[in-house]
Design a protein around this motif. Structure first.
Motif: not given
Length: 528
Positions: A417, A427, A488, A491
Motif C-alpha cells: 500500500q 508492487a 490496496a 493487501y
C-alpha cells in the motif's frame, strides 16, 4: 516397546522401494497443481462492451458513438455495461445528423446491454465469462464459481479424512483421483453455468481428498529423514510443477473447453499406479491387520534387496496395536483439553493461510502485464519457497519455521500500500515476495500438522485442518473482489491477518526431533 521406525529400520532409508513410492506419490500430486487454480484462466474476464447488432442501420460515425465513456481508475474508457439507446441513435442516423456536431451525445439516454456483449478475443478465444455472460449484473457469479469449488474442497476435507482413517489411505487416494478426473472430463461438456459449478464442486471434493491421502500415506511410509523431504519439498514441488504447467497450457490453448480437456487427460495415466503404491503398513497395524502390514514390508525388503527379520512385529507391538483399534472420529479432535487447543489453534492458522495463498494466486490475472506471465511467475516463486521450507524443516524449530515465514509474508503484503501507483513493478515484486513467504508457510504447516497428530487420527486431523482452511479459500475470491473499492484494501487485510497468525503459531507445541505419535496420549502438550 520398540517404535515403528525402529522396527522397520531394516528397510534402510532410501532404497528402490522408498524411491518408487516417493516419486509415484509425488507424480499423483501434479494434477492438483493445475486443476486447483485453473479458474484463473477458465474464469478470466476479457475486455467487453455492449453488442450493437450488425443489422442495425447506422452510419459509421454513429456506430462509433454507441458506447458512452466512463471513468475507470482515473482514466476514461468505453463503458462495459451500458450503451446509448439504439432507437434514438438510429433516428439521428436516419436524419443525417452528425454526432458531436449536430447532437450532444452525452445527453442521449442510456440503456443496458439488451443484445448481449462483444468480447475481445486477442487474449482468449472463450472463457466461461464470455460464454455465459458473467459480467455486469452477473459479475457476482464469477467469484461464486471459485467459492463453490472450494466448498467442494471443504466437503472433501471433511469426508475423506474419516474415510481414509476407516478404510485406508490407498483406496481413498485412487477413488478420489478417479472422481477428480471423471468429473473434470464431464465438466468440459457443461451446457450452462449451474452445471459447470455443480461439476466444479465435485472436482474440488476429489482434488483435496487425493492430495491429503497421498500426503498422509507418504508421511506414514517414510522414515523421518525422507518424510521431511517428502512432506515439505517432494509433494509441494510437484504441486508447483503442476501449477507451472497451467499457464503454459493456457497460453497455447485459448478456448476454455479445450484447455479443460487438456488438463483432464493426464488423470487417466495414473491407473497403473494402483499396482505400485502400497497401503500404509502403519495404518494397517493400527487396524490390527498385522499380516498385511508384514506382507508389504517383506515385499519392500525384497525390493530393497535386504533380509527382513523372521518376526517383524513382536508380541508387544501386537498388543499395542490392539489398543489402537478403538474407533476414532473427528470429535476426538476436541475431546481433551490438549488436543482441543492444538486443533483450534491450527484451524485458525490454516484458515488465514488459505485466504492469503489462494487470494494471491487468483489475483494474478488482475496484475499489470500478461496474465500468463504473472501466473507463471506466481508458480515459479513457489519452487524456492518449497526448497527453503525443506531446508528449514530439516534443522530448525517447527514453530520458528512457521512464525518466520508467516510474519515475513504478512509484512511484505502490508508494504504494498506504500508503493506509488507509477511503480507497478515494485508492487508486483512485493506481492511475489509475500507469496513466497505464504507458500513456504503452507508447506511447513502441512508437515507440522501431520507431526502433531497421532496415527489413529492423522488423516482425519489433517483433513479437518484442510477443511478449516477451506472457509478461508471460499472467502478468498471475495477478498480479491474488494479491489473494486480500493486496490490496496485486499493487501491490507491479508497482510494484517497473516502477520497475526504468525504470532499465534508460536503457541503450538514443538515437534522437532520427536517420533510420530501413534495414540492421542503420545501427543505433545500444548504450552500452558
Amino acid at each position: 516397546m520398540p517404535d515403528y521406525e525402529d522396527v522397520t529400520a531394516f528397510l534402510g532409508e532410501w532404497g528402490p522401494y522408498q524411491q518408487r513410492v516417493f516419486f509415484l506419490l509425488c507424480l499423483s500430486i501434479i494434477p492438483n497443481g493445475f486443476s486447483g487454480l485453473s479458474i484463473v484462466f477458465l474464469g478470466d474476464t476479457p475486455s467487453h462492451r455492449c453488442l450493437v447488432p450488425a443489422q442495425e442501420n447506422l452510419t459509421a460515425a454513429w456506430r462509433n458513438h454507441t458506447i458512452p465513456l466512463e471513468e475507470d481508475n482515473g482514466a476514461f474508457a468505453l463503458s462495459k455495461c451500458s450503451r446509448y439507446k439504439l432507437d434514438v441513435i438510429q433516428s439521428f442516423s436516419e436524419r443525417g445528423l452528425v454526432p458531436g456536431v449536430d447532437v450532444n451525445v452525452s445527453n442521449i439516454q442510456q440503456e443496458g446491454c439488451l443484445d448481449g456483449w462483444e468480447y475481445d478475443q486477442s487474449i482468449y478465444i472463450s472463457t466461461i465469462v464470455s460464454e455465459w455472460d458473467l459480467v455486469c449484473g452477473n459479475t457476482w457469479k464469477n467469484p461464486l464459481t471459485s467459492s463453490l469449488f472450494f466448498c467442494g474442497v471443504f466437503t472433501g476435507s471433511f469426508l475423506s479424512g474419516q474415510l481414509s482413517d476407516r478404510f485406508g489411505r490407498k483406496i481413498v487416494l485412487f477413488v478420489t483421483m478417479a472422481i477428480q478426473t471423471v468429473f473434470t472430463f464431464i465438466q468440459v461438456f457443461s451446457p450452462s453455468w449451474p452445471v459447470f459449478c455443480a461439476m466444479f464442486f465435485i472436482v474440488g471434493l476429489g482434488q483435496i481428498s487425493n492430495y491429503v491421502a497421498a500426503f498422509v500415506l507418504g508421511t506414514e511410509i517414510f522414515n523421518p529423514t525422507v518424510r521431511t523431504a517428502y512432506s515439505t519439498a517432494g509433494v509441494c514441488l510437484f504441486f508447483g510443477l503442476g501449477y507451472m504447467l497451467l499457464p503454459l497450457a493456457a497460453y497455447f490453448i485459448r478456448d476454455w473447453r479445450m484447455l479443460l480437456l487438456a488438463l483432464t487427460l493426464p488423470g487417466f495415466l495414473y491407473v497403473p499406479f494402483w499396482w505400485f503404491i502400497p497401503e500404509s503398513p502403519r495404518w494397517l497395524l493400527s487396524q490390527g491387520r498385522v499380516d498385511e502390514a508384514e506382507a508389504i514390508l517383506r515385499e519392500a525388503a525384497k525390493t530393497n534387496n535386504v533380509q527382513a527379520p523372521q518376526v517383524i512385529f513382536g508380541p508387544s507391538k501386537i498388543d499395542f496395536k490392539t489398543a489402537q483399534r478403538e474407533a476414532h472420529n473427528i470429535c476426538d479432535l476436541l475431546r481433551t483439553g490438549n488436543i482441543r487447543w492444538i486443533s483450534v489453534t491450527l484451524w485458525m492458522v490454516w484458515n488465514v493461510l488459505s485466504i492469503a495463498y489462494f487470494a494471491l494466486s487468483l489475483n494474478t490475472s488482475n496484475l499489470h502485464g500478461s496474465s500468463y506471465f504473472n501466473c507463471f511467475l506466481s508458480a515459479v516463486i513457489e519452487v524456492p519457497a518449497y526448497t527453503l521450507s525443506w531446508l528449514m524443516f530439516r534443522c530448525c524449530s517447527r514453530r520458528l519455521c512457521l512464525f518466520s515465514t508467516l510474519f515475513l509474508g504478512g509484512i511484505l503484503l502490508l508494504f504494498i500500500q506504500l508503493i506509488p501507483s507509477d511503480l507497478t513493478p515494485v508492487a508486483i515484486a512485493l506481492e511475489m515476495m509475500g507469496k513466497f513467504g505464504v507458500t513456504a508457510a503452507f508447506a511447513i504447516l502441512y508437515a507440522y500438522s501431520a507431526e502433531l497428530y497421532p496415527t489413529v487420527l492423522r488423516n482425519t486431523a489433517v483433513g479437518a485442518c484442510s477443511m478449516a482452511s477451506r472457509v478461508g479459500s471460499i472467502s478468498a475470491p471475495y477478498f480479491i473482489y474488494l479491489r473494486s473499492y480500493s486496490v490496496a484494501l485486499p493487501y491490507i487485510l491479508i497482510g494484517t491477518i497473516t502477520a497475526l497468525s504468525g504470532l499465534l503459531s508460536l503457541f503450538l507445541p514443538e515437534s522437532y526431533g520427536m517420533p510420530l505419535p501413534d495414540t492421542i496420549a503420545h501427543m505433545q502438550s500444548f504450552p500452558g
